[in-house]
Design a protein around this motif. Sequence first.
Motif, short mmCIF file in Angstrom:
data_model
loop_
_atom_site.label_atom_id
_atom_site.label_comp_id
_atom_site.label_asym_id
_atom_site.label_seq_id
_atom_site.Cartn_x
_atom_site.Cartn_y
_atom_site.Cartn_z
N LEU A 256 0.83 -1.20 0.00
CA LEU A 256 0.00 0.00 0.00
C LEU A 256 0.87 1.25 0.00
CD1 LEU A 256 -3.02 0.67 0.05
CD2 LEU A 256 -2.88 0.78 2.55
N SER A 257 0.95 1.92 -1.13
CA SER A 257 1.72 3.16 -1.26
C SER A 257 0.78 4.36 -1.14
CB SER A 257 2.42 3.20 -2.61
OG SER A 257 1.45 3.23 -3.67
N ARG A 258 1.36 5.54 -1.01
CA ARG A 258 0.54 6.76 -0.93
C ARG A 258 -0.27 6.95 -2.21
NH1 ARG A 258 3.55 12.01 0.14
NH2 ARG A 258 1.42 12.75 -0.12
N SER A 259 0.36 6.73 -3.35
CA SER A 259 -0.34 6.95 -4.62
C SER A 259 -1.47 5.93 -4.81
CB SER A 259 0.64 6.87 -5.79
OG SER A 259 1.30 5.62 -5.82
N LEU A 260 -1.23 4.68 -4.40
CA LEU A 260 -2.27 3.66 -4.52
C LEU A 260 -3.43 3.97 -3.59
CD1 LEU A 260 -3.38 0.99 -5.56
CD2 LEU A 260 -1.95 -0.21 -3.90
N TYR A 261 -3.10 4.39 -2.36
CA TYR A 261 -4.16 4.74 -1.41
C TYR A 261 -4.98 5.92 -1.93
CZ TYR A 261 -6.49 6.06 2.93
OH TYR A 261 -7.45 6.37 3.87
N GLN A 262 -4.30 6.95 -2.45
CA GLN A 262 -5.01 8.11 -2.99
C GLN A 262 -5.91 7.72 -4.16
OE1 GLN A 262 -4.61 11.79 -2.01
NE2 GLN A 262 -6.61 11.42 -2.95
N ASP A 263 -5.42 6.82 -5.01
CA ASP A 263 -6.20 6.36 -6.15
C ASP A 263 -7.49 5.69 -5.70
OD1 ASP A 263 -6.41 5.52 -9.12
OD2 ASP A 263 -6.56 3.60 -8.06
N ARG A 264 -7.41 4.86 -4.64
CA ARG A 264 -8.58 4.14 -4.15
C ARG A 264 -9.56 5.09 -3.46
NH1 ARG A 264 -10.03 0.53 -6.77
NH2 ARG A 264 -9.13 2.06 -8.18
#
Length: 359
Positions: free
Chosen positions: A105-113
């Motif tokens: 879980l990266s920041r960009s993946l979390y933001q995308d979700r």
Amino acid sequence: MVSYRKRGEVWQYEISYKDRDGQYKKLRRSGFRLKSDAELAASKVRTDFVDVRQYRNAELSLADFFERWLKLYKSGSVSDITLRKYTNTLKHIRQIFGDIKLKDLSRSLYQDRINYFAQTHAVRTVSTFHKQIRAALLDALDEHVIIFDPTRKTVITGKSVQPKRKALDYEDWQKLIHNLDSKDQDNLIIYIAAVTGMRYAEILGITPADLDLSSGLLRINKTWDYKYRTGFKKTKNRASIRTIPLDSKTTRILNDYILDHSVAQNTPLFLTDGVAPVSARINKVLTEKLNQLGLPRITFHGLRHTHASVLLYQGVSVLSVSKRLGHSNITTTQSTYLHIIKELEEQDNDKIINILNTL
């Protein structure tokens, strides 16, 4: 302890460790082309995760970790209503994040979700969703399950929602009151909310013993659990325990209802076979009545806002309105009805100038 061995064409590392019960376990990973690659990967695991057991936890999906966290920290320590909100968040996590693991879980993946969730939900809902996930992940960070906070600096957006009408104006309030049938239970519940500003659970908690018909006073000292049907409950806060005056018409209506239905002294007025009406039903009745009268749509809780607004516009002090509503402090009343207070302040300023101009 770390060991390495070659399996066919690839290398594998093996880390031995003790679990929480003191039992020896092994963490194995293979598929490395060179031994040096396996050594680097094993070193990273041992560096990033002080306890290899935490690495195992990082292999959990966000959904599974949140469920475990929910049972550990929230079950039994929050109200049933709050727990239901967390459970609803878990359901959305499974839908939005799927099987994504904590370690991936990266920041960009979390933001995308979060952005995906925001496409179909209001900003307030997205903010609550993010806040609850963040609480769990910060605990994961404290326990070294993850090595950074993927929720840091998350941007919260959401679906634009048309602001709903919160209250009726004075004339619409009067029209509603005059067209409610006090003989009908549902109509009477709506009527009481409109003329007292009481909360729904407070109204359902009224018993004949709470009414002083000779002086027209109503004691509010309990509520009724209409959601889980556990009976009487405490009021929302200490300030909610209060005594409010009733007008003569409302006093007479309540007295007639008690006599017509032979309600026992300590029995809630609005129970039918021991069961109180659910709020959804009363909201539906209210909506139908407002449509029938051509009045703006408001919720049942909007009747509480209407009552307070009417009193403020009619010159009743903020302190008196606060006590009547059972707010924990006057600041709550001031912040809730700030727009009305500012409007009244402007009117007062005009009155002040008119008085001074006569000097």
